[in-house]
Write an enzyme that holds these catalytic residues in place. Structure first.
Site, PDB file in Angstrom:
ATOM      1  N   GLU A  69       0.853  -1.188   0.000  1.00  0.00           N
ATOM      2  CA  GLU A  69       0.000   0.000   0.000  1.00  0.00           C
ATOM      3  C   GLU A  69       0.889   1.239   0.000  1.00  0.00           C
ATOM      4  O   GLU A  69       1.751   1.404   0.866  1.00  0.00           O
ATOM      5  CB  GLU A  69      -0.958   0.028   1.197  1.00  0.00           C
ATOM      6  N   GLU A  94       4.513   5.231   3.990  1.00  0.00           N
ATOM      7  CA  GLU A  94       3.866   6.519   4.265  1.00  0.00           C
ATOM      8  C   GLU A  94       4.877   7.441   4.926  1.00  0.00           C
ATOM      9  O   GLU A  94       5.368   7.139   6.015  1.00  0.00           O
ATOM     10  CB  GLU A  94       2.654   6.311   5.182  1.00  0.00           C
ATOM     11  N   ASP A 121       9.594   7.544   1.869  1.00  0.00           N
ATOM     12  CA  ASP A 121       9.300   7.646   0.453  1.00  0.00           C
ATOM     13  C   ASP A 121       9.280   6.260  -0.187  1.00  0.00           C
ATOM     14  O   ASP A 121      10.246   5.493  -0.075  1.00  0.00           O
ATOM     15  CB  ASP A 121      10.387   8.512  -0.188  1.00  0.00           C
ATOM     16  N   ASP A 143      -2.239  12.160  -2.939  1.00  0.00           N
ATOM     17  CA  ASP A 143      -2.235  13.616  -2.950  1.00  0.00           C
ATOM     18  C   ASP A 143      -2.564  14.096  -4.360  1.00  0.00           C
ATOM     19  O   ASP A 143      -1.867  13.754  -5.321  1.00  0.00           O
ATOM     20  CB  ASP A 143      -0.855  14.134  -2.531  1.00  0.00           C
ATOM     21  N   LYS A 147      -3.018  21.926  -8.746  1.00  0.00           N
ATOM     22  CA  LYS A 147      -2.547  22.960  -9.674  1.00  0.00           C
ATOM     23  C   LYS A 147      -1.819  22.310 -10.851  1.00  0.00           C
ATOM     24  O   LYS A 147      -1.010  21.396 -10.668  1.00  0.00           O
ATOM     25  CB  LYS A 147      -1.622  23.936  -8.950  1.00  0.00           C
ATOM     26  N   ASP A 179     -10.959  10.749  -5.943  1.00  0.00           N
ATOM     27  CA  ASP A 179     -12.178  11.523  -6.177  1.00  0.00           C
ATOM     28  C   ASP A 179     -11.917  12.709  -7.102  1.00  0.00           C
ATOM     29  O   ASP A 179     -12.814  13.520  -7.319  1.00  0.00           O
ATOM     30  CB  ASP A 179     -12.722  12.040  -4.843  1.00  0.00           C
ATOM     31  N   THR A 216     -11.994   5.073   3.412  1.00  0.00           N
ATOM     32  CA  THR A 216     -11.050   5.808   4.230  1.00  0.00           C
ATOM     33  C   THR A 216     -11.627   7.156   4.649  1.00  0.00           C
ATOM     34  O   THR A 216     -12.637   7.616   4.102  1.00  0.00           O
ATOM     35  CB  THR A 216      -9.739   6.051   3.456  1.00  0.00           C
ATOM     36  N   TYR A 218     -10.411   9.939   3.921  1.00  0.00           N
ATOM     37  CA  TYR A 218     -10.321  10.828   2.760  1.00  0.00           C
ATOM     38  C   TYR A 218     -11.530  10.638   1.851  1.00  0.00           C
ATOM     39  O   TYR A 218     -12.085  11.604   1.320  1.00  0.00           O
ATOM     40  CB  TYR A 218      -9.029  10.568   1.994  1.00  0.00           C
ATOM     41  N   GLU A 219     -11.948   9.401   1.678  1.00  0.00           N
ATOM     42  CA  GLU A 219     -13.126   9.157   0.848  1.00  0.00           C
ATOM     43  C   GLU A 219     -14.367   9.737   1.498  1.00  0.00           C
ATOM     44  O   GLU A 219     -15.212  10.337   0.814  1.00  0.00           O
ATOM     45  CB  GLU A 219     -13.306   7.664   0.608  1.00  0.00           C
TER      46      GLU A 219
END
Length: 237
Positions: A69, A94, A121, A143, A147, A179, A216, A218-219
């Protein structure tokens, strides 16, 4: 002449995310101090493994299949999957230490033992994973770097996808959840270029989550803000 190596021998890899956020609770710092070292997958970073020796996956997980993951956030999905599939070995990467601490707390609560955690990383992990060693990869709500000038920072670029392809087995599955519509566009353009095939059979496949999907935070935020989740599955050629 432009230098392309760090004095340690490491390539210069710009990192644009955060390593730490707001001050952690004492309990979260305790998870990091007490639990993180024991969950290490081995010597991953350049300062401790300058020769880029491969990590010993057999020592970690015996003969288990290994799933990866990338950017596990707060760890909800990773712990759910580890509990659901106890015969699979999981590696999570992570760099955001607050998220790592959250994961460690969830690991304690769930009592899962079939996972390893690299707080850094994922590109360094790609260096030391054996070729063709990973059977499934999850990229959940990465992420978005919204922009246009920052799109090159997204994970779905050849800089990340080519080494990812190298460490995955033939036929291995890559799942991407996001999303952000433009992230979907870039994913659909870049992932096939790196040697993957989109597995969709019907136009609406991207709307349907996987049977073992665990939503999650975030979702949930995306849904609250009326953004539509997209679920894409690719096979490594």
């Amino acid at each position: 002449m432009t230098q392309d190596k760090h004095p340690t021998g490491a390539p210069w890899r710009n990192f644009y995310g955060r390593f730490r956020g707001k001050t952690m609770r004492s309990s979260q710092q305790g998870y990091l101090d007490e639990d993180l070292a024991a969950l290490s997958p081995g010597l991953v970073d350049w300062d401790v493994n300058p020769d880029r020796n491969q990590i010993d996956l057999k020592a970690l997980f015996a003969d288990k299949e290994i799933w990866l993951e990338i950017g596990f956030g707060g760890g909800e999905h990773m712990v759910h999957m580890a509990a659901t599939y106890p015969d699979i070995g999981f590696i999570g990467c992570e760099p955001y230490m607050n998220g790592v601490a959250m994961l460690l707390g969830k690991i304690r609560k769930a009592g899962v033992t079939n996972l390893a955690v690299h707080p850094g990383d994922v590109r360094h992990m790609f260096d030391v994973l054996p070729e063709g060693s990973i059977s499934k990869v999850f990229l959940n709500y990465p992420d978005p770097w919204p922009k246009t000038r920052h799109h090159r920072r997204r994970f779905v670029t050849q800089e990340h996808l080519v080494p990812l392809h190298n460490v995955m087995k033939l036929g291995a599955e890559l799942r991407v959840a996001t999303d952000i519509k433009d992230y979907v566009r870039q994913t659909m353009e870049e992932v096939p270029k790196a040697g993957f095939t989109w597995t969709a059979e019907r136009p609406d496949d991207w709307r349907v989550a996987w049977d073992d999907w665990h939503s999650t935070r975030y979702e949930q935020k995306a849904i609250r803000e009326d953004r539509t989740p997209h679920y894409m599955t690719f096979r490594r050629n």
